[in-house]
Design an enzyme around this catalytic site. Structure first.
Site, PDB file in Angstrom:
ATOM      1  N   HIS A   1       1.597  -1.779   2.131  1.00  0.00           N
ATOM      2  CA  HIS A   1       0.735  -0.660   2.492  1.00  0.00           C
ATOM      3  C   HIS A   1       1.143   0.495   1.807  1.00  0.00           C
ATOM      4  CE1 HIS A   1      -0.972   2.291   5.711  1.00  0.00           C
ATOM      5  NE2 HIS A   1      -1.681   2.243   4.650  1.00  0.00           N
ATOM      6  N   SER A   2       0.339   1.303   1.042  1.00  0.00           N
ATOM      7  CA  SER A   2       0.506   2.339   0.468  1.00  0.00           C
ATOM      8  C   SER A   2       1.915   2.267  -0.707  1.00  0.00           C
ATOM      9  CB  SER A   2       0.876   3.532   1.281  1.00  0.00           C
ATOM     10  OG  SER A   2       0.547   4.864   0.581  1.00  0.00           O
ATOM     11  N   MET A   3       2.933   3.174  -0.402  1.00  0.00           N
ATOM     12  CA  MET A   3       4.199   2.724  -1.346  1.00  0.00           C
ATOM     13  C   MET A   3       4.458   1.306  -1.203  1.00  0.00           C
ATOM     14  SD  MET A   3       8.068   4.104  -0.509  1.00  0.00           S
ATOM     15  CE  MET A   3       8.120   2.804   1.007  1.00  0.00           C
TER      16      MET A   3
ATOM     17  N   ALA B   1       2.735  -1.389  -1.030  1.00  0.00           N
ATOM     18  CA  ALA B   1       1.847  -2.172  -1.852  1.00  0.00           C
ATOM     19  C   ALA B   1       2.429  -2.090  -3.243  1.00  0.00           C
ATOM     20  CB  ALA B   1       0.558  -1.474  -1.854  1.00  0.00           C
TER      21      ALA B   1
ATOM     22  N   ALA C   1      -2.714  -2.798   0.662  1.00  0.00           N
ATOM     23  CA  ALA C   1      -3.557  -1.563   1.262  1.00  0.00           C
ATOM     24  C   ALA C   1      -3.355  -0.432   0.465  1.00  0.00           C
ATOM     25  CB  ALA C   1      -3.295  -1.906   2.878  1.00  0.00           C
TER      26      ALA C   1
END
Length: 266
Positions: free
Chosen positions: A100-102, A104, A128
C-alpha cells in the site's frame, strides 16, 4: 552486489515477517507491506478474514511496534537486502505481494530482486494507492520538510487538517519514522528493466488525490502477463477504511475467481 549476503547495520534478522498463525494447507501466502508510518497491525484482521485459503504474513519494518527502538531505513537500497533475506524462506510455496502506497513501491522492487537472484517468483503483485513507478512524482518531497509541511501532506492523504495531525501525540512520537518512510518513497529512483512475469493488480481510491486513473493504468508497463485496475470508493486509505468491500475482491483476485458484481465496487 549480492542482495542476500549484504549485511546492513542495524538490521535484526528474523524480525520482519510476522506469522501469527502459519497455515500449511493454505493455497497461497500473501506478504503485506504497509503505507508510510504503518505497521504489521494494519493487516491483523486480514488474516482472520482471508484464512484458511490465504495465509497473511504482514511485514514489520524497523521503527514501529515491537521494532520501535530500531532505526528506520531511509533508503530503499538499504532496506531491501535484509528484508529479502528474512522472507526468503517463506517464498517456498505459491505467494503474492501486497503493498500500500510506500509499501507498493517496496513490493515492486522485491519482485524484481527475486527474479535477479533466481528466487521463486510471486504468483501476483498487488499494489494500492501508488502511481506506476516510472512516472515522475507530482508531489513535493516532505521527508526533510518542517513538521507542519509533513503533517499537511498527511492531512491531504487522510482528508483531515494538518492541525489535527500536529496535535496528535502519537504522530509526534512517530515523526522520525514517518520522515524515514517518506524518504524511502521519495528518494527511490526508478531503474528501467524488463516487466515482471507475474500479473499485476492495481487498486485505487476514487477520491485519492495522490493518484489518477491514468497513473494507475500505467502499471501495465510493468507486467508481461496482465494488469488489472480496480477503483474503490474512498480516499488513500480505502483498503483499511472499508475492508468489508475491499477484502472479498482481494481474495477473488488472489485465488483467480471473478469478483462478484455487488462486491467489486469498480
Amino acid at each position: 552486489m549480492d542482495e542476500l549476503t549484504r549485511t546492513p547495520t542495524l538490521a535484526r534478522t528474523g524480525a520482519w515477517a510476522v506469522r501469527r498463525k502459519p497455515l500449511p494447507r493454505a493455497r497461497l501466502r500473501l506478504l503485506c507491506l504497509p503505507h508510510a508510518g504503518g505497521g504489521a497491525a494494519a493487516f491483523r484482521a486480514w488474516g482472520q478474514r482471508l484464512e484458511p485459503e490465504i495465509e497473511v504474513v504482514p511485514i514489520r519494518l524497523p521503527g514501529r511496534e515491537s521494532r520501535f527502538r530500531e532505526r528506520p531505513y531511509e533508503r530503499l537500497d538499504d532496506l531491501l537486502p535484509p528484508l529479502l533475506r528474512d522472507v526468503a524462506p517463506l517464498l517456498d510455496r505459491p505467494h503474492a505481494w501486497f503493498g500500500h502506497s510506500m509499501g507498493a513501491g517496496i513490493a515492486f522492487e522485491l519482485c524484481r530482486a527475486q527474479r535477479r537472484l533466481g528466487l521463486p517468483e510471486p504468483a501476483r503483485l498487488l499494489v494500492a494507492g501508488l502511481p506506476a513507478p516510472h512516472l515522475p512524482r507530482r508531489a513535493t518531497p516532505v521527508h526533510d520538510a518542517p513538521p507542519d509541511e509533513l503533517f499537511a501532506r498527511l492531512g491531504e492523504l487522510n482528508g483531515t487538517s494538518a492541525e489535527a495531525h500536529a496535535d496528535n501525540p502519537m504522530l509526534n512520537v512517530m515523526l522520525p519514522t514517518l520522515r524515514a518512510d517518506f524518504a524511502v518513497a521519495e528518494t527511490c529512483t526508478h531503474r528501467p528493466g524488463p516487466p515482471l512475469d507475474c500479473p499485476v493488480t492495481v487498486y485505487g481510491g476514487r477520491s485519492d488525490a495522490s493518484t489518477t486513473e491514468e497513473e494507475l493504468d500505467a502499471w501495465s508497463r510493468h507486467s508481461a502477463a496482465s494488469t488489472t485496475v480496480r477503483l474503490f470508493p474512498g480516499g488513500h486509505f480505502f483498503p483499511h477504511d472499508d475492508p468489508d468491500r475491499f477484502l472479498p475482491v482481494l481474495a477473488d483476485d488472489l485465488l483467480g475467481r471473478r469478483p462478484a458484481h455487488h462486491t467489486a465496487g469498480v
